[in-house]
Each structure stands twice: as C-alpha cells, then as structure tokens.
Scaffold this active site. Structure first.
Site, short mmCIF file in Angstrom:
data_model
loop_
_atom_site.label_atom_id
_atom_site.label_comp_id
_atom_site.label_asym_id
_atom_site.label_seq_id
_atom_site.Cartn_x
_atom_site.Cartn_y
_atom_site.Cartn_z
N TRP A 1 -1.99 10.73 3.79
CA TRP A 1 -2.89 10.35 2.70
C TRP A 1 -2.65 11.33 1.58
CZ3 TRP A 1 -7.12 10.22 6.85
CH2 TRP A 1 -7.26 8.92 7.36
N ASP B 1 -0.21 5.02 1.11
CA ASP B 1 -0.49 5.95 2.21
C ASP B 1 -0.35 5.28 3.57
OD1 ASP B 1 -1.12 7.79 0.22
OD2 ASP B 1 -3.28 7.59 0.45
N ASP C 1 0.87 -1.15 0.00
CA ASP C 1 0.00 0.00 0.00
C ASP C 1 0.92 1.22 0.00
OD1 ASP C 1 -2.36 1.64 0.50
OD2 ASP C 1 -1.68 1.76 2.59
#
Length: 159
Positions: free
Chosen positions: A20, A13, A11
C-alpha cells in the site's frame, strides 16, 4: 475470434505493486543512478515481476488502459507510475480516496466506453463487488498482476 475489452483498468496497490503506497512505504520516492526506485529511507521499491510485460501486451493489442486507486497518497502513486515508466500506458488516472464506482463513472464519462466493454483488475473483493454492478467485467487479483492472470481474463471476456 474472441472479443477484447476496449478499456482495461488497473488498481495499483497489491495489483501492480506489492504494498500500500500510503502505509507500507515512505514517499517521496526517487530513482537512483542505476535505475532502481527507492523510498525516502532507501528501501527498494519494486513492481510485481510481470507488470511491465502485462501493460506492454495490452498496449500491443490496441486496448486502452486506465488506473483507478483509492489511495490517499496520490502524489506518491503518480511518482511511482512515472519512475517505473508506466505512466504513458494510462489514458486516464483516477487516483484519490473514495469509491471505485466514482472512479469508473469518471472514466466512463471521459472515454465514452460502455461499462460492458471494460475489464477491471483489483485485489479487493469489495471493489470487485461494487464495480461489477456497473456491468464491468471484474477480475480479483490474488497475488499481483501476471501474464497468466491477464491471459485467463482475456480468454474469459464476454463474447
């Protein structure tokens, strides 16, 4: 000798960087003359400290890597991967809103690597829950990706 995953998926963020990309910073980004990355208001953008070494270590071990992110800020996420010189590590990038299950289905179809030979690092429990049901070894990342998290995960990868 312990087994290694054939593919490691990250992933973005709060896994590779501490924000984010679609809410906490202001794309577009730019790289300054001294090599630092800033957003459009001049705010300094950084990765978690160990991220470059983590990706290099996985690369040295001959393990493929992919990125899977649900962000709506697709262009900004891709820009950061380029500006931080991380883009070349990822054989696949699934960066768009939606379910991580969909990201993994596309990754699996394109790579032909079975889910059981994949490892996934993410900071959100819901993604860990969803993707683990596919048979992927999932690691919940609490404080960003680090060499310690990587080593512990690789040591625990199913035999």
């Amino acid at each position: 000798m312990s087994r290694k995953p054939e593919l490691v998926v990250f992933d973005l963020d709060y896994t590779l960087w501490p924000f984010w990309v679609d809410t906490h910073v202001d794309p577009p980004f730019r790289k300054t003359r001294d090599g630092t990355v800033v957003d459009q208001v001049g705010r300094l953008i950084k990765l978690y400290k160990d991220v470059p070494q983590v990706l290099e270590e996985i690369h040295k071990q001959g393990i493929l890597m992919a990125a899977a992110s649900r962000t709506g800020e697709v262009e900004g996420a891709n820009q950061l991967l380029q500006f931080f010189n991380l883009d070349h590590y990822f054989s696949q990038k699934e960066i768009y809103p939606g379910s991580k299950v969909n990201h993994f289905q596309r990754i699996q179809q394109r790579s032909s690597i079975p889910y059981q030979k994949m490892m996934f690092f993410d900071d959100e429990s819901r993604n860990i829950t969803d993707v683990s049901q596919l048979g992927v070894t999932c690691i919940l990342v609490q404080d960003g990706m680090s060499l310690k998290v990587l080593k512990e995960a690789l040591d625990r990868f199913p035999q």
